[in-house]
Each structure stands twice: as C-alpha cells, then as structure tokens.
Design a protein around this motif. Structure first.
Motif, PDB file in Angstrom:
ATOM      1  N   GLN A  48     -32.531  16.483   2.998  1.00  0.00           N
ATOM      2  CA  GLN A  48     -31.641  15.324   3.068  1.00  0.00           C
ATOM      3  C   GLN A  48     -30.926  15.207   4.418  1.00  0.00           C
ATOM      4  N   PRO A  49     -30.292  16.294   4.926  1.00  0.00           N
ATOM      5  CA  PRO A  49     -29.691  16.182   6.261  1.00  0.00           C
ATOM      6  C   PRO A  49     -30.719  15.852   7.344  1.00  0.00           C
ATOM      7  N   LEU A  50     -31.937  16.386   7.219  1.00  0.00           N
ATOM      8  CA  LEU A  50     -32.967  16.072   8.210  1.00  0.00           C
ATOM      9  C   LEU A  50     -33.347  14.600   8.178  1.00  0.00           C
ATOM     10  N   LEU A  51     -33.396  14.025   6.979  1.00  0.00           N
ATOM     11  CA  LEU A  51     -33.698  12.601   6.868  1.00  0.00           C
ATOM     12  C   LEU A  51     -32.601  11.760   7.514  1.00  0.00           C
ATOM     13  N   PHE A  52     -31.338  12.156   7.289  1.00  0.00           N
ATOM     14  CA  PHE A  52     -30.241  11.449   7.947  1.00  0.00           C
ATOM     15  C   PHE A  52     -30.362  11.583   9.462  1.00  0.00           C
ATOM     16  N   LEU A  53     -30.736  12.776   9.922  1.00  0.00           N
ATOM     17  CA  LEU A  53     -30.864  13.011  11.357  1.00  0.00           C
ATOM     18  C   LEU A  53     -31.953  12.130  11.963  1.00  0.00           C
ATOM     19  N   VAL A  54     -33.097  12.074  11.285  1.00  0.00           N
ATOM     20  CA  VAL A  54     -34.249  11.345  11.819  1.00  0.00           C
ATOM     21  C   VAL A  54     -34.098   9.831  11.653  1.00  0.00           C
ATOM     22  N   LEU A  55     -33.608   9.379  10.494  1.00  0.00           N
ATOM     23  CA  LEU A  55     -33.577   7.946  10.199  1.00  0.00           C
ATOM     24  C   LEU A  55     -32.256   7.277  10.573  1.00  0.00           C
ATOM     25  N   PHE A  56     -31.145   8.046  10.492  1.00  0.00           N
ATOM     26  CA  PHE A  56     -29.840   7.479  10.802  1.00  0.00           C
ATOM     27  C   PHE A  56     -29.380   7.845  12.211  1.00  0.00           C
ATOM     28  N   GLY A  57     -29.838   9.013  12.690  1.00  0.00           N
ATOM     29  CA  GLY A  57     -29.403   9.503  14.001  1.00  0.00           C
ATOM     30  C   GLY A  57     -29.631   8.534  15.147  1.00  0.00           C
ATOM     31  N   PRO A  58     -30.842   7.974  15.309  1.00  0.00           N
ATOM     32  CA  PRO A  58     -31.071   7.048  16.418  1.00  0.00           C
ATOM     33  C   PRO A  58     -30.162   5.816  16.374  1.00  0.00           C
ATOM     34  N   ILE A  59     -29.803   5.373  15.166  1.00  0.00           N
ATOM     35  CA  ILE A  59     -28.870   4.248  15.051  1.00  0.00           C
ATOM     36  C   ILE A  59     -27.470   4.694  15.446  1.00  0.00           C
ATOM     37  N   PHE A  60     -27.057   5.869  14.922  1.00  0.00           N
ATOM     38  CA  PHE A  60     -25.723   6.381  15.227  1.00  0.00           C
ATOM     39  C   PHE A  60     -25.563   6.627  16.727  1.00  0.00           C
ATOM     40  N   ALA A  61     -26.655   7.053  17.380  1.00  0.00           N
ATOM     41  CA  ALA A  61     -26.585   7.381  18.807  1.00  0.00           C
ATOM     42  C   ALA A  61     -26.243   6.174  19.673  1.00  0.00           C
ATOM     43  N   THR A  62     -26.379   4.958  19.110  1.00  0.00           N
ATOM     44  CA  THR A  62     -26.025   3.765  19.882  1.00  0.00           C
ATOM     45  C   THR A  62     -24.514   3.546  19.926  1.00  0.00           C
ATOM     46  N   ILE A  63     -23.778   4.191  18.992  1.00  0.00           N
ATOM     47  CA  ILE A  63     -22.312   4.032  18.980  1.00  0.00           C
ATOM     48  C   ILE A  63     -21.586   5.370  19.114  1.00  0.00           C
ATOM     49  N   GLY A  64     -22.315   6.473  18.971  1.00  0.00           N
ATOM     50  CA  GLY A  64     -21.697   7.798  19.052  1.00  0.00           C
ATOM     51  C   GLY A  64     -22.605   8.771  19.771  1.00  0.00           C
ATOM     52  N   THR A  65     -22.415  10.045  19.510  1.00  0.00           N
ATOM     53  CA  THR A  65     -23.220  11.066  20.173  1.00  0.00           C
ATOM     54  C   THR A  65     -23.835  12.003  19.134  1.00  0.00           C
ATOM     55  N   TRP A  66     -24.889  12.676  19.541  1.00  0.00           N
ATOM     56  CA  TRP A  66     -25.514  13.658  18.656  1.00  0.00           C
ATOM     57  C   TRP A  66     -24.565  14.825  18.390  1.00  0.00           C
ATOM     58  N   GLU A  67     -23.692  15.117  19.359  1.00  0.00           N
ATOM     59  CA  GLU A  67     -22.721  16.207  19.182  1.00  0.00           C
ATOM     60  C   GLU A  67     -21.681  15.871  18.125  1.00  0.00           C
ATOM     61  N   THR A  68     -21.568  14.588  17.788  1.00  0.00           N
ATOM     62  CA  THR A  68     -20.684  14.163  16.694  1.00  0.00           C
ATOM     63  C   THR A  68     -21.432  14.169  15.364  1.00  0.00           C
ATOM     64  N   LEU A  69     -22.684  13.705  15.375  1.00  0.00           N
ATOM     65  CA  LEU A  69     -23.441  13.576  14.131  1.00  0.00           C
ATOM     66  C   LEU A  69     -23.929  14.908  13.581  1.00  0.00           C
ATOM     67  N   VAL A  70     -24.508  15.753  14.424  1.00  0.00           N
ATOM     68  CA  VAL A  70     -25.117  16.992  13.937  1.00  0.00           C
ATOM     69  C   VAL A  70     -24.108  17.903  13.233  1.00  0.00           C
ATOM     70  N   PRO A  71     -22.907  18.120  13.771  1.00  0.00           N
ATOM     71  CA  PRO A  71     -21.929  18.910  13.009  1.00  0.00           C
ATOM     72  C   PRO A  71     -21.614  18.313  11.643  1.00  0.00           C
ATOM     73  N   GLY A  72     -21.585  16.987  11.563  1.00  0.00           N
ATOM     74  CA  GLY A  72     -21.351  16.345  10.276  1.00  0.00           C
ATOM     75  C   GLY A  72     -22.466  16.642   9.285  1.00  0.00           C
ATOM     76  N   LEU A  73     -23.694  16.640   9.769  1.00  0.00           N
ATOM     77  CA  LEU A  73     -24.827  16.947   8.904  1.00  0.00           C
ATOM     78  C   LEU A  73     -24.821  18.424   8.498  1.00  0.00           C
ATOM     79  N   ILE A  74     -24.292  19.280   9.354  1.00  0.00           N
ATOM     80  CA  ILE A  74     -24.180  20.709   9.010  1.00  0.00           C
ATOM     81  C   ILE A  74     -23.197  20.892   7.858  1.00  0.00           C
TER      82      ILE A  74
END
Length: 241
Positions: free
Chosen positions: A29-55
């Motif tokens: 589930q976190p991997l799916l969020f990373l792959v499918l939601f991450g690229p969208i989130f990266a347009t308004i935030g950073t991976w350093e913000t998203l990945v800790p949240g998924l952890i």
C-alpha cells in the motif's frame, strides 16, 4: 530472560523470513501511494516530505496490526501451550516485538530505496537517524497492538484496529503536512503522538538534525515507547499468568 528473548526472536524471525510474500504485501500500500501519488505530490511538495509520511503509514499498518498474530495463536491454542514453558512472560512479548521491528525495518528500507529511484534525495545520516526512530516506533506499536489483541474479543480486534489506524494515519499528516489543514483539524492532530514522530522524520530527511522539532519528536517517541511497552508487558503477564 535474555536467552529466552533471543531464542523466541530467532524463532519468529525464521517464520517471517520464510514468508517473503507477506513481507512484500505488507509494504504494497505505501509503495502504491509512492508510485501513483508521489509524482502528483512532487508538483506541490518534495519527496523528503512524502516518504517519511509513507513510513509512518507503514508503521501504523504493519506493526500496528501485529496483534493479529496473537489472535491466531489464541484460537489455535499456541498461547495456552506457552504458558507451561519456563520462558519469562516478558521474553514471550519481546521475542515477538523485536521480530515485528525487524520486519518494519526491512519494509522501510525497501520503501526508501524505491523513493530514491523516484527522486528522494535525503542524506544518508538523516535516513539512518530516521531508521532508529522507526525501530523505536515499531517496538512501541507492536507491544501496544499485542496488548489490545489480548484484551479485546478475538472478533473485535480487526474492526477496531482498522477503524483506529486510518484516522491516526490521516491525523499524523502522512499525505499532507497538517499545517495545511483547517485550524480545528490541525489542533486535533496535536493529540496524536505520530504527528510529532513524522515531523521529526521529515526534519531528519531534510538534513536538519538538531532542531526543536527533532528533539520533540524523539522525546514523544521515547515516552510513547515506555508507555506502550509497559502496558504490553503488564497485559501479557496477566493474560499468560
């Protein structure tokens, strides 16, 4: 007690490592969020913000549900048989909890590795410090999950934990920082210890190690661990007396 803990830890770890498919499915589930939601989130935030949240989401979904193992053992009579063994009750708990923490670390490493492939650029020191925090969080959640599983009726554990975990994930700010939320929701999220853990993780992944946010997150994590392990030990001792 140390010998009993090591023996039980190795026993549970061998079982976990034989079930490699379960390890992968636990992080799907976190991997799916990373792959499918991450690229969208990266347009308004950073991976350093998203990945800790998924952890944090992974921790709540993985070790937070660790009590399922005890539910099955209660039904099959395994716990009954363990009551007559000379192993200390604390060792019976710690052997399981340590195995859950190792499982969480393996899943977290996989998640972070995929994160780097997508654009995560967290410093190695920050990631390692974050993993230490994740270990403590995993120990805490697993101990608390076992306590809840031993306290609740077997049929109630799944619906209760499923109902509780989702709001905790959302209130932690796993997908979007809670500073972006309405005032009442932001205030409500401060009641959850996972918000402080997550904010500390985000600071560490951003390469900031000595901020007040990190200090508060570490303090909350330690207190949560002490409370959770104390509760887990007492419940485990009572139920297995």
């Amino acid at each position: 007690m140390l010998r009993d803990t090591c023996l039980l830890f190795h026993h549970h770890l061998r079982i976990t490592l034989r079930q490699k498919v379960s390890l992968i499915f636990g992080v799907i589930q976190p991997l799916l969020f990373l792959v499918l939601f991450g690229p969208i989130f990266a347009t308004i935030g950073t991976w350093e913000t998203l990945v800790p949240g998924l952890i944090v989401q992974l921790g709540l979904m993985s070790t937070g549900m660790a009590g399922f193992g005890v539910v099955f053992e209660k039904r099959s009579g395994v716990l009954e048989r363990m009551r007559v063994t000379p192993a200390s009750r604390l060792a019976l708990l710690l052997g399981r909890v340590l195995n859950n923490a190792v499982t969480l670390i393996l899943q977290t490493v996989l998640l972070v590795a995929v994160g780097y492939a997508f654009g995560l650029r967290a410093p190695a020191a920050g990631v390692l410090a974050g993993l230490v925090l994740v270990i403590v969080l995993g120990l805490s959640l697993a101990a608390l999950s076992y306590a809840i599983a031993l306290t609740l009726d077997d049929q109630l554990f799944a619906p209760v934990m499923s109902t509780v975990v989702v709001p905790l994930v959302l209130l932690s700010g796993a997908f979007l920082p809670m500073s972006m939320a309405p005032g009442w929701l932001d205030a409500l999220s401060h009641l959850s210890p996972f918000r402080y853990v997550l904010e500390a993780l985000r600071e560490l992944f951003a390469g900031r190690y000595t901020t007040g946010t990190v200090g508060l997150g570490v303090a909350v994590t330690v207190v949560f661990a002490l409370v959770s392990i104390t509760i887990g030990t007492r419940v485990f001792n009572r139920e297995n007396a």
